[in-house]
Each structure stands twice: as structure tokens, then as C-alpha cells.
Design a protein around this motif. Sequence first.
Motif, PDB file in Angstrom:
ATOM      1  N   VAL A 195     -17.047   0.359  -5.881  1.00  0.00           N
ATOM      2  CA  VAL A 195     -16.009   1.049  -6.000  1.00  0.00           C
ATOM      3  C   VAL A 195     -15.950   0.263  -7.420  1.00  0.00           C
ATOM      4  N   VAL A 196     -14.976   1.409  -8.040  1.00  0.00           N
ATOM      5  CA  VAL A 196     -14.784   1.058  -8.989  1.00  0.00           C
ATOM      6  C   VAL A 196     -12.996   1.859  -9.014  1.00  0.00           C
ATOM      7  N   TYR A 197     -12.458   0.501  -9.619  1.00  0.00           N
ATOM      8  CA  TYR A 197     -11.037   0.332  -9.825  1.00  0.00           C
ATOM      9  C   TYR A 197     -10.007   1.176 -10.496  1.00  0.00           C
ATOM     10  N   GLY A 198      -9.067   1.854 -10.649  1.00  0.00           N
ATOM     11  CA  GLY A 198      -9.107   2.041 -11.849  1.00  0.00           C
ATOM     12  C   GLY A 198      -7.587   0.797 -12.450  1.00  0.00           C
ATOM     13  N   CYS A 199      -7.414   0.618 -13.480  1.00  0.00           N
ATOM     14  CA  CYS A 199      -6.545  -0.897 -13.533  1.00  0.00           C
ATOM     15  C   CYS A 199      -5.667  -0.638 -14.892  1.00  0.00           C
ATOM     16  N   TYR A 200      -4.493  -0.419 -14.660  1.00  0.00           N
ATOM     17  CA  TYR A 200      -2.930  -0.122 -15.694  1.00  0.00           C
ATOM     18  C   TYR A 200      -2.807  -1.131 -16.839  1.00  0.00           C
ATOM     19  N   SER A 201      -3.187  -0.514 -18.071  1.00  0.00           N
ATOM     20  CA  SER A 201      -2.728  -1.820 -19.126  1.00  0.00           C
ATOM     21  C   SER A 201      -1.285  -1.541 -19.234  1.00  0.00           C
ATOM     22  N   ALA A 202      -0.374  -0.805 -19.262  1.00  0.00           N
ATOM     23  CA  ALA A 202       1.026  -0.752 -18.427  1.00  0.00           C
ATOM     24  C   ALA A 202       1.631  -0.204 -17.495  1.00  0.00           C
ATOM     25  N   ARG A 203       2.221  -0.380 -16.263  1.00  0.00           N
ATOM     26  CA  ARG A 203       2.571   0.287 -15.424  1.00  0.00           C
ATOM     27  C   ARG A 203       4.128   0.750 -16.044  1.00  0.00           C
ATOM     28  N   SER A 238      -4.172  10.333 -13.269  1.00  0.00           N
ATOM     29  CA  SER A 238      -4.460  11.327 -14.400  1.00  0.00           C
ATOM     30  C   SER A 238      -5.992  11.688 -13.748  1.00  0.00           C
ATOM     31  N   PRO A 239      -6.041  12.808 -13.737  1.00  0.00           N
ATOM     32  CA  PRO A 239      -7.562  12.992 -12.602  1.00  0.00           C
ATOM     33  C   PRO A 239      -8.309  13.510 -13.978  1.00  0.00           C
ATOM     34  N   ALA A 240      -8.163  13.584 -15.213  1.00  0.00           N
ATOM     35  CA  ALA A 240      -8.677  13.159 -16.529  1.00  0.00           C
ATOM     36  C   ALA A 240      -9.602  11.750 -16.161  1.00  0.00           C
ATOM     37  N   ASP A 241      -8.407  10.960 -16.378  1.00  0.00           N
ATOM     38  CA  ASP A 241      -9.346   9.184 -15.536  1.00  0.00           C
ATOM     39  C   ASP A 241     -10.278   9.069 -14.856  1.00  0.00           C
ATOM     40  N   THR A 254      -9.999   7.951  -4.930  1.00  0.00           N
ATOM     41  CA  THR A 254      -8.442   8.182  -3.967  1.00  0.00           C
ATOM     42  C   THR A 254      -7.414   8.170  -5.323  1.00  0.00           C
ATOM     43  N   LEU A 255      -6.188   9.130  -5.602  1.00  0.00           N
ATOM     44  CA  LEU A 255      -5.138   9.577  -5.624  1.00  0.00           C
ATOM     45  C   LEU A 255      -4.177   9.821  -5.782  1.00  0.00           C
ATOM     46  N   ASP A 256      -2.977   9.223  -6.191  1.00  0.00           N
ATOM     47  CA  ASP A 256      -1.566   9.075  -5.896  1.00  0.00           C
ATOM     48  C   ASP A 256      -1.165  11.283  -6.189  1.00  0.00           C
ATOM     49  N   GLU A 257       0.120  11.328  -5.267  1.00  0.00           N
ATOM     50  CA  GLU A 257       0.430  12.678  -5.090  1.00  0.00           C
ATOM     51  C   GLU A 257       1.581  13.216  -6.653  1.00  0.00           C
ATOM     52  N   ASP A 258       2.077  11.903  -6.704  1.00  0.00           N
ATOM     53  CA  ASP A 258       2.761  12.057  -8.014  1.00  0.00           C
ATOM     54  C   ASP A 258       2.547  12.031  -9.293  1.00  0.00           C
ATOM     55  N   TYR A 287      -6.971  -4.577  -8.019  1.00  0.00           N
ATOM     56  CA  TYR A 287      -7.502  -2.759  -6.910  1.00  0.00           C
ATOM     57  C   TYR A 287      -6.075  -2.654  -7.152  1.00  0.00           C
ATOM     58  N   SER A 288      -6.474  -1.237  -7.137  1.00  0.00           N
ATOM     59  CA  SER A 288      -5.184  -0.106  -7.309  1.00  0.00           C
ATOM     60  C   SER A 288      -5.196   1.194  -6.078  1.00  0.00           C
ATOM     61  N   ALA A 289      -4.590   2.287  -6.316  1.00  0.00           N
ATOM     62  CA  ALA A 289      -4.659   3.270  -5.151  1.00  0.00           C
ATOM     63  C   ALA A 289      -5.564   4.545  -6.723  1.00  0.00           C
ATOM     64  N   PHE A 290      -5.921   4.307  -7.181  1.00  0.00           N
ATOM     65  CA  PHE A 290      -6.991   4.556  -7.880  1.00  0.00           C
ATOM     66  C   PHE A 290      -8.329   4.684  -8.240  1.00  0.00           C
TER      67      PHE A 290
END
Length: 317
Positions: free
Chosen positions: A127-135, A109-112, A101-105, A163-166
Motif C-alpha cells: 500500500v502507498v498513500y498520497g500524503c498532503y503537505s497542505a490540505r 491530481s491524476p498526474a500524482d 483510489t481517489l475522490d471524484e472532486d 493514511y488518506s483517500a488517495f
Amino acid sequence: MISAPETWLVNYSVVVPVFQGQDTLPSLVEQLQTFFAEINCSYELIFVHDGGHARAWDVVIQLRQKLGPAFVQAIRLSRNFGQHNALLCGFGYAKGQFIVTLDEDLQHSPADIKLLIQRQAQGNFDVVYGCYSARQHAGWRNLTSILLRQMLRLGIPELHADYSAFRLLKTEIARHCLTMHNSYTFLDGYLTWVTNSVASVAVTHQPRSVGRSSYTVGRLVRHSVNIFITFSDVPVRLLTYTSLLLFSCTSGYSFYILLRKLIYKDLLPGFASLIIAIGFGTGLLFLGMGILGEYIHRINQKITKRPDFVVRETYTE
């Protein structure tokens, strides 16, 4: 909807909720094509139009016509049900062994996706979440996100901190979420009820290149309140414990006034009966509110039958 197949038709199903992605979807699809060609895995794209901009739906149909029905499924909902409900809808149509799952905007990054896949393989996580070091959100959005996460850490301790949308999740796990019909849909809350085999990995968060977020301060506040009421028992527990404390204090004080009246007899006429009536009565009311809150909390968890989404039209064959 499609039931879980005995053998998966593709490796990955990418589910994207669509609201106002008419300007970003072509680039997103191009990046996804490049990524899956590099890792040489089969995939499908599932776009769920969540009652947003009409042009966004036109773009989805154009992409389906360009890439072919084998690669693109298009589902249009009857109105805006929210991002998490749109994802649930997409889960029902997924033919892949794993769902991304990922956002449309283009902030994800699909490469991630490769990082999510590698992390999942390390421990066979559900389940694996993509977490952000800097939003890369606006300042107010980052602040509200931090506050919400701190609140949820207290209110829903089993919720994964990152948890995240990615996300990358097993489709068999994702399908369990379709059986839940709650008063408010919070996908990550559902996942905590299904599994504790959850991990995260650091990914990049890209600045928004087109348009602006549809999440306003008001929507984020409502989202937070709904999550707490539906998925956390902290509010009702706070009411219950406060009621018990007040009942104990007022009852204790009423008992003290009664003893003083009987032993010392130094109180004004009528004072003891007034204090006992007010103190004990108020404490009993608060205790009743706490007990009633416990029952309402349980009723809320069981009887809601509102649909999570209603599909208007589909292009899935």
C-alpha cells in the motif's frame, strides 16, 4: 463478483466512489486518460455510485457509452453505504494488478499517480498513500482532521500516520478486505490487519473547484466515534483500567475502615458497615463493568453480519 484472475487483464484499476460528481467526473476522466497515455499502461475506470445525486449516475453511464465498456465499469448501490463501503465494492470488480483510489472532486491530481507508482516500485510495498503537505479543505475540516489523526495515532498505533483517500494498493491485498464484515467499515483500519508493508509519498492537494464537501462536522464526529469503537481498544481498556483502579481504592479503603473498627473502635456505630458496603460494592460494580466491556468488545469484533453494500445494477461487461 470477479474472483482474482490468474493473469491480470490490465495494469491499473482506478476506483472512484461517486456521490455528487456530475460536474467533475468528465474532467477527472480526461485527466486520467492523459496520464495513462503518457505512462503507456493499460487501465480501467470503476465508478461506484453510492446512492448520491441521480445526475451523477447519468454522467457515469454517458462516460461508459463514450469510452466503451472495456474502459469503464459502472456499479450502482441501492443506497448510500459510505465512501469506504463503495470502495470495497469496487475492489470486487477490479481486473488490474494494482488499484488506485481517489475522490471524484478533483482534489486528487491524476498526474500524482505517477508518484505513487514510483514509491511502490522502490520497496514493492503493498500500500502507498498520497500524503498532503497542505490540505485545501475549509479551516474547520483541517482542524477536525488533525484532531482525528492525533486520536487515531494513540488509539490505533499500527495505522499509518499518512493514511488518506488517495492510495495505490495491490489488488491481491485489497481483496482481503472484502472478507471482513465489521460493525463499521474503515478501509485503512482493515489494511492494518492485512499488511504492514505500507509507505507514503507527498502529493498535491487541489482546492475544491465545484460544490462543497458532503462531510459535515456531525458526520466527521460520528465517523471518528465509529472508528474508535470498532477498531481501537482504547475506550474499553480505559474502562477496564479505571474499574481496576477504583476497585483497588475502594477495597483498600474498606479494609482500612474494617481494621480501624476492630483495633481502635473509634467509629460511630454503623459507619464501618456502611462504608464497606458502599465502597466495596461500588468497586465491584465498576470491576464488573470493565470485564463486561471486554466481552462486548470481543463480541462486536466477531458476530456482525450486516452487508457492507448492496448492488442495485451493474454495467461491467
